[in-house]
Write an enzyme that holds these catalytic residues in place. Structure first.
Site, short mmCIF file in Angstrom:
data_model
loop_
_atom_site.label_atom_id
_atom_site.label_comp_id
_atom_site.label_asym_id
_atom_site.label_seq_id
_atom_site.Cartn_x
_atom_site.Cartn_y
_atom_site.Cartn_z
CB SER A 46 35.75 -46.27 20.02
OG SER A 46 34.98 -46.51 21.18
CB THR A 168 35.54 -41.13 23.05
OG1 THR A 168 36.44 -40.76 22.01
CG2 THR A 168 36.09 -40.66 24.37
CB THR A 186 39.30 -42.18 22.91
OG1 THR A 186 38.83 -42.45 21.59
CG2 THR A 186 40.42 -41.18 22.80
NE ARG A 196 42.89 -36.50 16.10
CZ ARG A 196 41.83 -36.89 16.80
NH1 ARG A 196 41.92 -37.94 17.60
NH2 ARG A 196 40.69 -36.25 16.71
CB THR A 219 32.12 -38.93 22.19
OG1 THR A 219 30.75 -38.56 22.08
CG2 THR A 219 32.32 -39.67 23.49
N GLY A 220 33.34 -37.55 19.76
CA GLY A 220 33.14 -36.99 18.44
C GLY A 220 34.39 -36.30 17.92
N1 ASP Z 1 36.93 -37.46 20.43
C1 ASP Z 1 37.75 -38.54 19.96
C2 ASP Z 1 38.95 -37.97 19.26
O1 ASP Z 1 38.81 -36.96 18.58
C3 ASP Z 1 37.10 -39.49 19.04
C4 ASP Z 1 35.65 -39.76 19.25
O2 ASP Z 1 35.11 -39.57 20.31
O3 ASP Z 1 34.98 -40.17 18.31
O4 ASP Z 1 39.99 -38.57 19.36
#
Ligand code: ASP
Length: 306
Positions: A46, A168, A186, A196, A219-220
């Site tokens: 990630s 991330t 990330t 993106r 994160t997320g």
């Molecule tokens: N926040 C990150 C993104 O949207 C991905 C993640 O943390 O899962 O790129």
């Protein structure tokens, strides 16, 4: 007084960050040193080297760093071919009159400051990418026609494997002088649409630090953090006088209309200027790590679930 906290995948770097703090290093130095070890980690798909690629099989990195004492910040988005995205972000902060560089400009700057170009896509990540896109669309990888472009758009919306498609690293540190710095790095949402940008490179969304109050990093589901300005909102709630935990709950309250009905997760880690720390997630069984005075090594704690 020094302390460093991180998302759980930061455990490979947190002790190096801690050593930096105990040797009198700044919070900025600590979060950078710690992040680089995660960016190096081939088992972490990630972040950095071996990160999962976009829909076309290209690894695109997002990262940001913030100095909570000066409110200076630097970020890169969609960086290809350089694993130390966070270090490039730091140099953007320190050497340019800009905050965010993206795509070719970010790669150009990385080359100019002497970073080593390399292929970040490992055979293992490539294999998972091939398996991940299978079944979502029939794509002619040799030539992207109008039809294929449409299919790409559609399959970008179908990247729905939260365990494998996201991730991330977050680090927040406070040094002996009370300065707070935060770092996020990330490879973004796996199989994302090319170009993106997630929240990790957007100051205020995935990352914010202000040494007068505290810091938060996410994160997320990046799109949600962008829409709600999540990291900055935690810090503003601290400024308004909320405790750290309540500030985070308020920020998740702001996310609620955005998160309703989505299969995606949102998580954050947060630290206030008094050294209080916590972490929240919309998913069960998530953890974070921290290290401060008197601890022989970093300790993993459960996140509060919202
Ligand atoms: N926040 C990150 C993104 O949207 C991905 C993640 O943390 O899962 O790129």
């Amino acid at each position: 007084m020094p302390i460093i906290i991180a998302s759980s995948n930061g455990s490979v770097g947190i002790d190096a960050g801690w050593e930096m703090l105990t040797r009198g290093g700044s919070a900025l130095d600590a979060v950078e040193a710690a992040t680089r070890l995660v960016e190096d980690n081939p088992d972490d798909h990630s972040v950095g080297y071996s990160g999962y690629p976009n829909l076309l099989g290209e690894v695109e990195l997002d990262a940001s760093i913030m100095d909570g004492s000066t409110l200076r910040a630097g970020a890169v988005g969609g960086l290809r071919g350089y694993r130390y995205a966070l270090s490039v972000a730091r140099r953007v902060m320190e050497e340019l009159p800009h905050v965010l560089l993206v795509g070719e400009g970010a790669a150009r700057f990385a080359a100019e400051i002497g970073m080593q170009p390399e292929n970040l896509l490992t055979p293992e990540a490539e294999q998972t990418w091939r398996a991940g896109i299978e079944g979502h669309a029939t794509l002619d990888w040799a030539g992207i026609s109008e039809l294929v472009a449409q299919l790409l758009k559609r399959s970008a919306q179908l990247t729905r494997d939260p365990e494998h498609a996201t991730g991330t690293v977050n680090f927040i540190a406070q040094d002996a002088a009370g300065h707070i710095a935060s770092a996020v790095s990330t490879s973004g949402w796996a199989w994302k649409y090319p170009g993106r940008l997630g929240d990790s490179s957007i100051i205020g969304a995935g990352n914010y630090a202000d040494s007068r109050y505290g810091a938060a990093a996410c994160t997320g589901w990046g799109e949600a953090a962008i829409r709600a300005g999540t990291a900055r909102s935690v810090v503003l709630y601290l400024k308004a006088g909320y405790t750290l935990e309540t500030a985070c709950r308020e920020a998740f309250g702001d996310l609620q209309p955005i998160m309703r009905g989505t299969p995606n997760a949102m998580s954050l880690v947060a630290l206030d200027r008094h050294g209080n720390h916590c972490a929240f997630s919309t998913s069960e069984d998530r953890t974070y790590v921290y290290r401060t005075d008197g601890m022989a090594s970093a300790v993993e704690l459960p996140r509060l679930v919202v």
